[in-house]
Motif scaffolding. Sequence first.
Motif, PDB file in Angstrom:
ATOM      1  N   PRO A  84      14.540 -20.538 -27.770  1.00 33.52           N
ATOM      2  CA  PRO A  84      15.468 -19.603 -27.120  1.00 33.52           C
ATOM      3  C   PRO A  84      15.585 -19.792 -25.614  1.00 33.52           C
ATOM      4  O   PRO A  84      14.597 -20.050 -24.928  1.00 33.52           O
ATOM      5  N   ILE A 125      23.407 -18.690 -34.945  1.00 32.21           N
ATOM      6  CA  ILE A 125      22.694 -18.162 -33.791  1.00 32.21           C
ATOM      7  C   ILE A 125      22.824 -19.227 -32.705  1.00 32.21           C
ATOM      8  O   ILE A 125      22.216 -20.291 -32.794  1.00 32.21           O
ATOM      9  N   ASN A 172      22.392 -20.675 -29.022  1.00 35.81           N
ATOM     10  CA  ASN A 172      21.502 -20.587 -27.874  1.00 35.81           C
ATOM     11  C   ASN A 172      22.287 -20.597 -26.566  1.00 35.81           C
ATOM     12  O   ASN A 172      23.399 -21.109 -26.496  1.00 35.81           O
ATOM     13  N   LEU A 227      25.128 -14.184 -31.812  1.00 37.08           N
ATOM     14  CA  LEU A 227      25.078 -14.231 -33.260  1.00 37.08           C
ATOM     15  C   LEU A 227      26.487 -14.053 -33.785  1.00 37.08           C
ATOM     16  O   LEU A 227      27.196 -13.119 -33.391  1.00 37.08           O
ATOM     17  N   LEU A 274      15.246 -15.978 -40.495  1.00 31.52           N
ATOM     18  CA  LEU A 274      15.782 -15.039 -39.503  1.00 31.52           C
ATOM     19  C   LEU A 274      14.649 -14.419 -38.695  1.00 31.52           C
ATOM     20  O   LEU A 274      14.726 -14.326 -37.468  1.00 31.52           O
ATOM     21  N   LYS A 275      13.585 -14.016 -39.355  1.00 34.39           N
ATOM     22  CA  LYS A 275      12.436 -13.437 -38.663  1.00 34.39           C
ATOM     23  C   LYS A 275      11.825 -14.432 -37.685  1.00 34.39           C
ATOM     24  O   LYS A 275      11.469 -14.074 -36.562  1.00 34.39           O
ATOM     25  N   VAL A 314      13.347 -16.873 -36.070  1.00 29.97           N
ATOM     26  CA  VAL A 314      14.216 -16.981 -34.898  1.00 29.97           C
ATOM     27  C   VAL A 314      14.080 -15.739 -34.029  1.00 29.97           C
ATOM     28  O   VAL A 314      13.940 -15.835 -32.802  1.00 29.97           O
ATOM     29  N   LEU A 315      14.105 -14.558 -34.620  1.00 33.92           N
ATOM     30  CA  LEU A 315      13.988 -13.319 -33.849  1.00 33.92           C
ATOM     31  C   LEU A 315      12.625 -13.208 -33.177  1.00 33.92           C
ATOM     32  O   LEU A 315      12.530 -12.768 -32.022  1.00 33.92           O
ATOM     33  N   ASP A 316      11.572 -13.623 -33.853  1.00 33.37           N
ATOM     34  CA  ASP A 316      10.238 -13.624 -33.228  1.00 33.37           C
ATOM     35  C   ASP A 316      10.208 -14.547 -32.015  1.00 33.37           C
ATOM     36  O   ASP A 316       9.627 -14.206 -30.979  1.00 33.37           O
ATOM     37  N   ILE A 339      12.764 -15.346 -30.128  1.00 29.91           N
ATOM     38  CA  ILE A 339      13.558 -14.702 -29.078  1.00 29.91           C
ATOM     39  C   ILE A 339      12.738 -13.621 -28.381  1.00 29.91           C
ATOM     40  O   ILE A 339      12.690 -13.547 -27.156  1.00 29.91           O
ATOM     41  N   VAL A 340      12.082 -12.777 -29.157  1.00 31.49           N
ATOM     42  CA  VAL A 340      11.267 -11.696 -28.586  1.00 31.49           C
ATOM     43  C   VAL A 340      10.131 -12.277 -27.746  1.00 31.49           C
ATOM     44  O   VAL A 340       9.851 -11.792 -26.647  1.00 31.49           O
TER      45      VAL A 340
END
Length: 90
Positions: free
Chosen positions: A12, A27, A29, A36, A55-56, A58-60, A62-63
Amino acid sequence: MARRKIDPTFSPYTDETAVRTIGTLSIENGTSRIALHGSLDITRDRAGLRQARALKSVLDAIVTALAADDLPEAVAEEGEASETVKNPFA
């Protein structure tokens, strides 16, 4: 339009070209934002579990990237440069 590369590792905020696709959800970058587009149906089966985990992941990522930085309150909106051109039909 620039051709985008599909990056399964998705780092990310590191470039403006990487895209991670899960189902029909893209998604994209960017160095100041991640976009999204599309949709994702997570079905109650093994395929849905794979998509939910992707998905999790990618979101992890990002976070984690956001939490590691000293963030401003908001990112400034980037306006597109416009150029006046002569009307070819006049």
